[in-house]
Design a protein around this motif. Structure first.
Motif, PDB file in Angstrom:
ATOM      1  N   TYR A  74       0.834  -1.193   0.000  1.00  0.00           N
ATOM      2  CA  TYR A  74       0.000   0.000   0.000  1.00  0.00           C
ATOM      3  C   TYR A  74       0.871   1.246   0.000  1.00  0.00           C
ATOM      4  O   TYR A  74       2.075   1.174   0.218  1.00  0.00           O
ATOM      5  N   LYS A  75       0.192   2.405  -0.216  1.00  0.00           N
ATOM      6  CA  LYS A  75       0.845   3.711  -0.185  1.00  0.00           C
ATOM      7  C   LYS A  75       0.166   4.536   0.890  1.00  0.00           C
ATOM      8  O   LYS A  75      -1.065   4.504   1.028  1.00  0.00           O
ATOM      9  N   ASP A  76       0.969   5.257   1.689  1.00  0.00           N
ATOM     10  CA  ASP A  76       0.403   6.185   2.663  1.00  0.00           C
ATOM     11  C   ASP A  76       1.282   7.429   2.716  1.00  0.00           C
ATOM     12  O   ASP A  76       2.120   7.633   1.840  1.00  0.00           O
ATOM     13  N   GLY A  77       1.096   8.252   3.739  1.00  0.00           N
ATOM     14  CA  GLY A  77       1.850   9.493   3.842  1.00  0.00           C
ATOM     15  C   GLY A  77       3.341   9.285   4.038  1.00  0.00           C
ATOM     16  O   GLY A  77       4.146  10.168   3.733  1.00  0.00           O
ATOM     17  N   ASP A  78       3.759   8.098   4.541  1.00  0.00           N
ATOM     18  CA  ASP A  78       5.177   7.809   4.771  1.00  0.00           C
ATOM     19  C   ASP A  78       5.876   7.320   3.510  1.00  0.00           C
ATOM     20  O   ASP A  78       7.096   7.293   3.454  1.00  0.00           O
ATOM     21  N   GLY A  79       5.123   6.849   2.527  1.00  0.00           N
ATOM     22  CA  GLY A  79       5.730   6.355   1.308  1.00  0.00           C
ATOM     23  C   GLY A  79       5.046   5.101   0.801  1.00  0.00           C
ATOM     24  O   GLY A  79       3.864   4.866   1.066  1.00  0.00           O
ATOM     25  N   TYR A  80       5.819   4.287   0.089  1.00  0.00           N
ATOM     26  CA  TYR A  80       5.322   3.063  -0.542  1.00  0.00           C
ATOM     27  C   TYR A  80       5.867   1.870   0.231  1.00  0.00           C
ATOM     28  O   TYR A  80       7.054   1.818   0.533  1.00  0.00           O
ATOM     29  N   ASP A  92      10.118   0.199   3.238  1.00  0.00           N
ATOM     30  CA  ASP A  92       9.460   1.428   2.798  1.00  0.00           C
ATOM     31  C   ASP A  92      10.350   2.105   1.764  1.00  0.00           C
ATOM     32  O   ASP A  92      11.570   2.086   1.888  1.00  0.00           O
ATOM     33  N   MET A  93       9.729   2.711   0.763  1.00  0.00           N
ATOM     34  CA  MET A  93      10.458   3.487  -0.230  1.00  0.00           C
ATOM     35  C   MET A  93       9.772   4.836  -0.371  1.00  0.00           C
ATOM     36  O   MET A  93       8.546   4.938  -0.278  1.00  0.00           O
ATOM     37  N   THR A  94      10.573   5.877  -0.612  1.00  0.00           N
ATOM     38  CA  THR A  94      10.013   7.214  -0.800  1.00  0.00           C
ATOM     39  C   THR A  94       9.504   7.362  -2.234  1.00  0.00           C
ATOM     40  O   THR A  94       9.802   6.532  -3.096  1.00  0.00           O
ATOM     41  N   GLU A  95       8.764   8.435  -2.467  1.00  0.00           N
ATOM     42  CA  GLU A  95       8.231   8.671  -3.809  1.00  0.00           C
ATOM     43  C   GLU A  95       9.360   8.866  -4.819  1.00  0.00           C
ATOM     44  O   GLU A  95       9.261   8.437  -5.964  1.00  0.00           O
ATOM     45  N   ASP A  96      10.469   9.508  -4.392  1.00  0.00           N
ATOM     46  CA  ASP A  96      11.614   9.704  -5.286  1.00  0.00           C
ATOM     47  C   ASP A  96      12.250   8.375  -5.671  1.00  0.00           C
ATOM     48  O   ASP A  96      12.677   8.186  -6.802  1.00  0.00           O
TER      49      ASP A  96
END
Length: 187
Positions: A74-80, A92-96
């Motif tokens: 899933y995706k949330d405010g912390d990332g993917y 967890d991975m960031t949007e970048d």
């Protein structure tokens, strides 16, 4: 350890503690002196490219890269968030870090993630994904003779150009390498 004679296009090496891939390579042997290996290198973390020239006998450390099959959760405010399919560990991975792959990620999709020393650096998606159209304005047939297209929004929020016959609720096959429409699928 790699030797300068091992250098070739696509080889992954470590320079100053960061992984680089050789994107272009040229060998030259002047009449006198040592052979020269001119390389164009791309940093796999930042995308920075540089040119370097090496002489025969130079040594290089191979990049410690590992590709792992993972499932997008899933995706949330912390990332993917992704889960390893064999150990059930989550990362967890960031949007970048995710990059353009965010346009095609659906929950429970299997992807390949490339790690450099336990740090995720890139995502490999399947070549084709099927996504539902959630918003499709009616097409206006103007003065175009052939190939008329209109923009539609997919369930991931990605906007894509499609033929005029595509409607809201249709499922589309999308090429993730180019980000373009391939065909309409029946569900």
């Amino acid at each position: 350890m790699y030797d300068s004679s091992d250098l070739r296009k696509g080889l992954k090496i470590v320079i100053d503690g960061e992984p680089y891939i050789i994107t272009d390579f040229e060998f030259s042997k002047p009449g006198k002196g040592q052979a020269l290996y001119r390389c164009k290198l791309k940093n796999m973390l930042t995308g920075y490219t540089m040119d370097r020239t090496y002489r025969s006998g130079d040594k290089f450390e191979p990049a410690n890269l590992n590709e792992v099959k993972m499932q997008f959760l899933y995706k949330d405010g912390d990332g993917y968030h992704f889960m390893n399919m064999t150990t059930y560990e989550q990362i967890d991975m960031t949007e970048d870090q995710v990059g353009d792959a965010k346009n095609f990620l659906k929950e429970n999709m299997e992807v390949s993630i490339l790690f450099f020393d336990e740090t995720p650096i890139s995502i490999d998606l399947p070549n084709f994904v099927e996504l539902e159209v959630i918003d499709a304005p009616p097409g206006v047939k103007g003065d175009t003779a052939t190939g008329a297209t209109k923009p539609v929004t997919l369930e991931t929020g990605y906007t894509i150009q499609v033929p005029l016959f595509v409607e809201e609720g249709d499922w589309l096959k999308i090429d993730t390498r180019t980000g373009q429409y391939v065909e309409r699928k029946k569900k």
